[in-house]
Design a protein around this motif. Sequence first.
Motif, mmCIF file in Angstrom:
data_model
loop_
_atom_site.group_PDB
_atom_site.id
_atom_site.type_symbol
_atom_site.label_atom_id
_atom_site.label_comp_id
_atom_site.label_asym_id
_atom_site.label_seq_id
_atom_site.Cartn_x
_atom_site.Cartn_y
_atom_site.Cartn_z
ATOM 1 N N THR A 50 0.806 -1.219 0.000
ATOM 2 C CA THR A 50 0.000 0.000 0.000
ATOM 3 C C THR A 50 0.841 1.272 0.000
ATOM 4 O O THR A 50 0.323 2.349 -0.287
ATOM 5 C CB THR A 50 -0.934 0.034 1.223
ATOM 6 N N SER A 72 -8.474 -6.897 -1.081
ATOM 7 C CA SER A 72 -9.410 -6.428 -0.059
ATOM 8 C C SER A 72 -10.775 -7.047 -0.288
ATOM 9 O O SER A 72 -11.115 -7.437 -1.404
ATOM 10 C CB SER A 72 -9.525 -4.897 -0.104
ATOM 11 N N GLU A 84 -13.864 7.605 -1.612
ATOM 12 C CA GLU A 84 -12.570 7.243 -1.031
ATOM 13 C C GLU A 84 -12.435 5.738 -0.822
ATOM 14 O O GLU A 84 -11.338 5.179 -0.907
ATOM 15 C CB GLU A 84 -12.357 7.969 0.303
ATOM 16 N N GLU A 87 -11.389 4.303 -4.048
ATOM 17 C CA GLU A 87 -9.985 4.619 -4.287
ATOM 18 C C GLU A 87 -9.065 3.710 -3.475
ATOM 19 O O GLU A 87 -8.034 3.251 -3.979
ATOM 20 C CB GLU A 87 -9.716 6.088 -3.942
ATOM 21 N N THR A 88 -9.453 3.424 -2.245
ATOM 22 C CA THR A 88 -8.643 2.549 -1.394
ATOM 23 C C THR A 88 -8.578 1.140 -1.962
ATOM 24 O O THR A 88 -7.502 0.528 -2.039
ATOM 25 C CB THR A 88 -9.229 2.507 0.029
ATOM 26 N N ASP A 89 -9.728 0.611 -2.375
ATOM 27 C CA ASP A 89 -9.750 -0.735 -2.946
ATOM 28 C C ASP A 89 -8.988 -0.791 -4.257
ATOM 29 O O ASP A 89 -8.271 -1.766 -4.540
ATOM 30 C CB ASP A 89 -11.197 -1.203 -3.160
ATOM 31 N N GLN A 91 -6.501 1.050 -5.074
ATOM 32 C CA GLN A 91 -5.078 1.194 -4.758
ATOM 33 C C GLN A 91 -4.448 -0.149 -4.400
ATOM 34 O O GLN A 91 -3.423 -0.534 -4.970
ATOM 35 C CB GLN A 91 -4.888 2.185 -3.605
#
Length: 232
Positions: A50, A72, A84, A87-89, A91
Motif C-alpha cells: 500500500t 481487499s 474514497e 480509491e482505497t480498494d 489502490q
Amino acid sequence: MKNILLIGGSYGIGLAIAKELQFENNIYIASRSSENLVGVKATHIAFDATSDTINTSQLPTVIDGLVYCPGSINLRPFKGLKPEAFETDLQINFISLVKVIQSVLPNLLAAEQASIVVFSSVAATMGMPFHTSVAASKGAIEGFAKALAAEYAPKIRVNVVAPSLTDTPLADKFLNNETKQEKSAERHPLKRYGKPEDSAQMATFLLSDKSSWISGQIFHVDGGMSTLLING
C-alpha cells in the motif's frame, strides 16, 4: 530452479503457494510480516504494497514468476460507500499491482518466458449485492491482465485466478462461526467454500512450464458459482 516472487505471500493463498513451490524453486516473499514463514524455504523482503516501492536490489536479475496476492474484501451497500472507499480498494488491488510489475519488468523480461499470476474475484463476473467496490477493482485487474498479456506475448504470460469466498484471514469475518460456514458452503454448487490450496494449486500450475501455451486467461476457482445454477 525458477526464481518466483510472491507479493504478499505470508498468509492465506500466498502462503499456500509458497509451500507448494518451496522445494523446487527459489522463492522470494515480499510482505509486511514474516511471522508465518517459519519452516518455509524462502527469502523474505519487507514490503508494504500500500505504500512501499519494492527494493529490486534484493531480487535476482531474472524473475521467472510473479504472483500478486494482496487484496481487499470491502462489502457494503453502495449508498454508504464514499468515493474514497473505491480509491482505497483500487489502490491495493490494482494500482499497487501496476507499480510492482513496472518495478520488476526488466527482471521478468530477462527470463526465457516469465509468468505473471494475479487474483480477481467471482464478483468481477457475477453481479453480487454489496460488491460494487471490490468488483470494480477486480474488474480492472481482469482487463489489465488481458491487455498486458497481449503486449508482452510471447515473452511474458499473464493469467488471472478468480476465486469465490476462500478461508483466509482476509475472509475471517465471513466464516468465523459454524452458521456462516454452512451458509457459505451452501451458496456454492460444489457445496463448500474455498480453501487456500484450491487457488494455490491453480497458481502453481500457471507458473509452471505445463501451462506454457496459456496466457490472457481468467480461471474461475469458485466451486462452480460463476457458471452453474443448481436449485435446492
